[in-house]
Design a protein around this motif. Structure first.
Motif, PDB file in Angstrom:
ATOM      1  N   ILE A 151       0.842  -1.200   0.000  1.00 28.85           N
ATOM      2  CA  ILE A 151       0.000   0.000   0.000  1.00 28.85           C
ATOM      3  C   ILE A 151       0.877   1.251   0.000  1.00 28.85           C
ATOM      4  CG2 ILE A 151      -1.656   1.353   1.361  1.00 28.85           C
ATOM      5  CD1 ILE A 151      -2.791  -1.419   2.281  1.00 28.85           C
ATOM      6  N   GLY A 152       1.927   1.237   0.820  1.00 28.03           N
ATOM      7  CA  GLY A 152       2.832   2.384   0.863  1.00 28.03           C
ATOM      8  C   GLY A 152       3.537   2.627  -0.454  1.00 28.03           C
ATOM      9  N   ALA A 153       3.982   1.551  -1.110  1.00 28.60           N
ATOM     10  CA  ALA A 153       4.642   1.702  -2.406  1.00 28.60           C
ATOM     11  C   ALA A 153       3.690   2.267  -3.453  1.00 28.60           C
ATOM     12  CB  ALA A 153       5.198   0.361  -2.870  1.00 28.60           C
ATOM     13  N   THR A 154       2.442   1.819  -3.405  1.00 27.30           N
ATOM     14  CA  THR A 154       1.448   2.335  -4.350  1.00 27.30           C
ATOM     15  C   THR A 154       1.177   3.814  -4.107  1.00 27.30           C
ATOM     16  OG1 THR A 154       0.414   0.159  -4.450  1.00 27.30           O
ATOM     17  CG2 THR A 154      -0.903   2.027  -5.209  1.00 27.30           C
ATOM     18  N   VAL A 155       0.977   4.176  -2.861  1.00 33.54           N
ATOM     19  CA  VAL A 155       0.712   5.582  -2.533  1.00 33.54           C
ATOM     20  C   VAL A 155       1.924   6.449  -2.884  1.00 33.54           C
ATOM     21  CG1 VAL A 155       0.274   7.190  -0.632  1.00 33.54           C
ATOM     22  CG2 VAL A 155      -1.010   5.066  -0.794  1.00 33.54           C
ATOM     23  N   GLY A 156       3.123   5.955  -2.583  1.00 33.80           N
ATOM     24  CA  GLY A 156       4.332   6.700  -2.908  1.00 33.80           C
ATOM     25  C   GLY A 156       4.507   6.896  -4.403  1.00 33.80           C
ATOM     26  N   THR A 157       4.202   5.863  -5.180  1.00 30.36           N
ATOM     27  CA  THR A 157       4.307   5.964  -6.632  1.00 30.36           C
ATOM     28  C   THR A 157       3.305   6.956  -7.195  1.00 30.36           C
ATOM     29  OG1 THR A 157       5.064   3.676  -6.762  1.00 30.36           O
ATOM     30  CG2 THR A 157       4.215   4.645  -8.779  1.00 30.36           C
ATOM     31  N   VAL A 158       2.060   6.838  -6.761  1.00 29.97           N
ATOM     32  CA  VAL A 158       1.022   7.746  -7.253  1.00 29.97           C
ATOM     33  C   VAL A 158       1.338   9.185  -6.843  1.00 29.97           C
ATOM     34  CG1 VAL A 158      -1.422   8.376  -7.027  1.00 29.97           C
ATOM     35  CG2 VAL A 158      -0.768   5.989  -7.347  1.00 29.97           C
ATOM     36  N   GLY A 159       1.798   9.358  -5.632  1.00 36.17           N
ATOM     37  CA  GLY A 159       2.133  10.699  -5.167  1.00 36.17           C
ATOM     38  C   GLY A 159       3.245  11.345  -5.976  1.00 36.17           C
ATOM     39  N   THR A 160       4.257  10.569  -6.321  1.00 39.08           N
ATOM     40  CA  THR A 160       5.353  11.154  -7.104  1.00 39.08           C
ATOM     41  C   THR A 160       4.974  11.355  -8.564  1.00 39.08           C
ATOM     42  OG1 THR A 160       6.342   8.967  -7.376  1.00 39.08           O
ATOM     43  CG2 THR A 160       7.194  10.339  -5.611  1.00 39.08           C
ATOM     44  N   VAL A 161       4.076  10.529  -9.068  1.00 32.36           N
ATOM     45  CA  VAL A 161       3.598  10.752 -10.441  1.00 32.36           C
ATOM     46  C   VAL A 161       2.820  12.057 -10.500  1.00 32.36           C
ATOM     47  CG1 VAL A 161       1.963   9.929 -12.177  1.00 32.36           C
ATOM     48  CG2 VAL A 161       3.600   8.354 -11.179  1.00 32.36           C
ATOM     49  N   VAL A 162       1.984  12.285  -9.502  1.00 30.27           N
ATOM     50  CA  VAL A 162       1.166  13.494  -9.475  1.00 30.27           C
ATOM     51  C   VAL A 162       2.031  14.745  -9.300  1.00 30.27           C
ATOM     52  CG1 VAL A 162      -0.595  14.732  -8.132  1.00 30.27           C
ATOM     53  CG2 VAL A 162      -0.912  12.321  -8.676  1.00 30.27           C
ATOM     54  N   THR A 163       3.036  14.657  -8.445  1.00 32.59           N
ATOM     55  CA  THR A 163       3.865  15.832  -8.167  1.00 32.59           C
ATOM     56  C   THR A 163       5.056  15.974  -9.103  1.00 32.59           C
ATOM     57  OG1 THR A 163       5.185  14.627  -6.534  1.00 32.59           O
ATOM     58  CG2 THR A 163       3.237  15.829  -5.731  1.00 32.59           C
ATOM     59  N   GLY A 164       5.318  14.949  -9.909  1.00 34.63           N
ATOM     60  CA  GLY A 164       6.414  15.030 -10.866  1.00 34.63           C
ATOM     61  C   GLY A 164       7.772  14.716 -10.273  1.00 34.63           C
ATOM     62  N   GLY A 165       7.808  13.931  -9.226  1.00 37.47           N
ATOM     63  CA  GLY A 165       9.070  13.593  -8.581  1.00 37.47           C
ATOM     64  C   GLY A 165       9.658  12.302  -9.125  1.00 37.47           C
ATOM     65  N   CYS A 166      10.631  11.788  -8.408  1.00 37.11           N
ATOM     66  CA  CYS A 166      11.303  10.530  -8.759  1.00 37.11           C
ATOM     67  C   CYS A 166      10.381   9.359  -8.390  1.00 37.11           C
ATOM     68  CB  CYS A 166      12.628  10.446  -8.004  1.00 37.11           C
ATOM     69  SG  CYS A 166      13.447   8.854  -8.130  1.00 37.11           S
ATOM     70  N   ILE A 167       9.901   8.656  -9.399  1.00 34.14           N
ATOM     71  CA  ILE A 167       8.921   7.603  -9.173  1.00 34.14           C
ATOM     72  C   ILE A 167       9.519   6.456  -8.358  1.00 34.14           C
ATOM     73  CG2 ILE A 167       7.451   5.890 -10.304  1.00 34.14           C
ATOM     74  CD1 ILE A 167       7.162   7.933 -12.601  1.00 34.14           C
ATOM     75  N   ALA A 168      10.726   6.029  -8.696  1.00 35.34           N
ATOM     76  CA  ALA A 168      11.358   4.931  -7.960  1.00 35.34           C
ATOM     77  C   ALA A 168      11.610   5.331  -6.508  1.00 35.34           C
ATOM     78  CB  ALA A 168      12.656   4.524  -8.637  1.00 35.34           C
ATOM     79  N   CYS A 169      12.006   6.570  -6.300  1.00 33.17           N
ATOM     80  CA  CYS A 169      12.251   7.043  -4.933  1.00 33.17           C
ATOM     81  C   CYS A 169      10.954   7.058  -4.130  1.00 33.17           C
ATOM     82  CB  CYS A 169      12.850   8.443  -4.956  1.00 33.17           C
ATOM     83  SG  CYS A 169      14.433   8.545  -5.786  1.00 33.17           S
ATOM     84  N   GLY A 170       9.890   7.531  -4.733  1.00 33.45           N
ATOM     85  CA  GLY A 170       8.594   7.562  -4.050  1.00 33.45           C
ATOM     86  C   GLY A 170       8.107   6.174  -3.703  1.00 33.45           C
ATOM     87  N   ALA A 171       8.300   5.221  -4.627  1.00 30.33           N
ATOM     88  CA  ALA A 171       7.875   3.851  -4.371  1.00 30.33           C
ATOM     89  C   ALA A 171       8.697   3.229  -3.242  1.00 30.33           C
ATOM     90  CB  ALA A 171       8.007   3.015  -5.638  1.00 30.33           C
ATOM     91  N   ALA A 172      10.006   3.457  -3.260  1.00 29.02           N
ATOM     92  CA  ALA A 172      10.877   2.884  -2.229  1.00 29.02           C
ATOM     93  C   ALA A 172      10.582   3.474  -0.846  1.00 29.02           C
ATOM     94  CB  ALA A 172      12.339   3.116  -2.601  1.00 29.02           C
ATOM     95  N   ILE A 173      10.464   4.783  -0.797  1.00 24.78           N
ATOM     96  CA  ILE A 173      10.187   5.433   0.488  1.00 24.78           C
ATOM     97  C   ILE A 173       8.795   5.050   0.997  1.00 24.78           C
ATOM     98  CG2 ILE A 173       9.833   7.672   1.625  1.00 24.78           C
ATOM     99  CD1 ILE A 173      12.053   8.746  -0.298  1.00 24.78           C
ATOM    100  N   GLY A 174       7.815   5.076   0.110  1.00 24.57           N
ATOM    101  CA  GLY A 174       6.455   4.690   0.497  1.00 24.57           C
ATOM    102  C   GLY A 174       6.382   3.248   0.961  1.00 24.57           C
ATOM    103  N   GLY A 175       7.093   2.359   0.274  1.00 24.15           N
ATOM    104  CA  GLY A 175       7.104   0.955   0.669  1.00 24.15           C
ATOM    105  C   GLY A 175       7.729   0.750   2.036  1.00 24.15           C
ATOM    106  N   ALA A 176       8.832   1.450   2.290  1.00 23.77           N
ATOM    107  CA  ALA A 176       9.503   1.334   3.591  1.00 23.77           C
ATOM    108  C   ALA A 176       8.623   1.876   4.715  1.00 23.77           C
ATOM    109  CB  ALA A 176      10.833   2.072   3.554  1.00 23.77           C
ATOM    110  N   VAL A 177       8.020   3.020   4.475  1.00 25.97           N
ATOM    111  CA  VAL A 177       7.143   3.609   5.500  1.00 25.97           C
ATOM    112  C   VAL A 177       5.922   2.717   5.729  1.00 25.97           C
ATOM    113  CG1 VAL A 177       5.630   5.573   6.018  1.00 25.97           C
ATOM    114  CG2 VAL A 177       7.924   5.960   5.110  1.00 25.97           C
ATOM    115  N   GLY A 178       5.356   2.186   4.658  1.00 26.24           N
ATOM    116  CA  GLY A 178       4.195   1.309   4.781  1.00 26.24           C
ATOM    117  C   GLY A 178       4.513   0.022   5.512  1.00 26.24           C
ATOM    118  N   ALA A 179       5.670  -0.568   5.221  1.00 30.85           N
ATOM    119  CA  ALA A 179       6.065  -1.801   5.910  1.00 30.85           C
ATOM    120  C   ALA A 179       6.290  -1.535   7.396  1.00 30.85           C
ATOM    121  CB  ALA A 179       7.323  -2.374   5.268  1.00 30.85           C
ATOM    122  N   GLY A 180       6.931  -0.425   7.690  1.00 29.57           N
ATOM    123  CA  GLY A 180       7.139  -0.059   9.089  1.00 29.57           C
ATOM    124  C   GLY A 180       5.829   0.181   9.816  1.00 29.57           C
TER     125      GLY A 180
END
Length: 76
Positions: free
Chosen positions: A35-64
């Motif tokens: 769920i975190g990776a999905t939210v991180g990916t969607v968030g970075t797509v919307v804001t125009g950021g680094c998609i891989a970074c958003g997915a990795a950070i979101g996944g780590a935060v979600g797992a935690g």
């Protein structure tokens, strides 16, 4: 084309079979990470950021978060 579908179906079946023996903690950490990776990916797509970074950070935060929620439920 049929070969590609068969390979994808086999890969999906093996992936799902690997999750069958998980305990509640592992399931919560995995679902939180997904769920975190999905939210991180969607968030970075919307804001125009680094998609891989958003997915990795979101996944780590979600797992935690999934682990913390599981630990809090065990204390109840």
């Amino acid at each position: 084309m049929k070969t590609t579908h068969a390979v994808l179906a086999a890969a999906l079946a093996m992936t799902l079979a690997g999750c069958s023996g998980m305990d509640k903690t592992e399931q919560r950490v995995l679902s939180g990470g997904a769920i975190g990776a999905t939210v991180g990916t969607v968030g970075t797509v919307v804001t125009g950021g680094c998609i891989a970074c958003g997915a990795a950070i979101g996944g780590a935060v979600g797992a935690g978060t999934g682990l913390i929620v599981d630990q809090l439920d065990k204390k109840k």
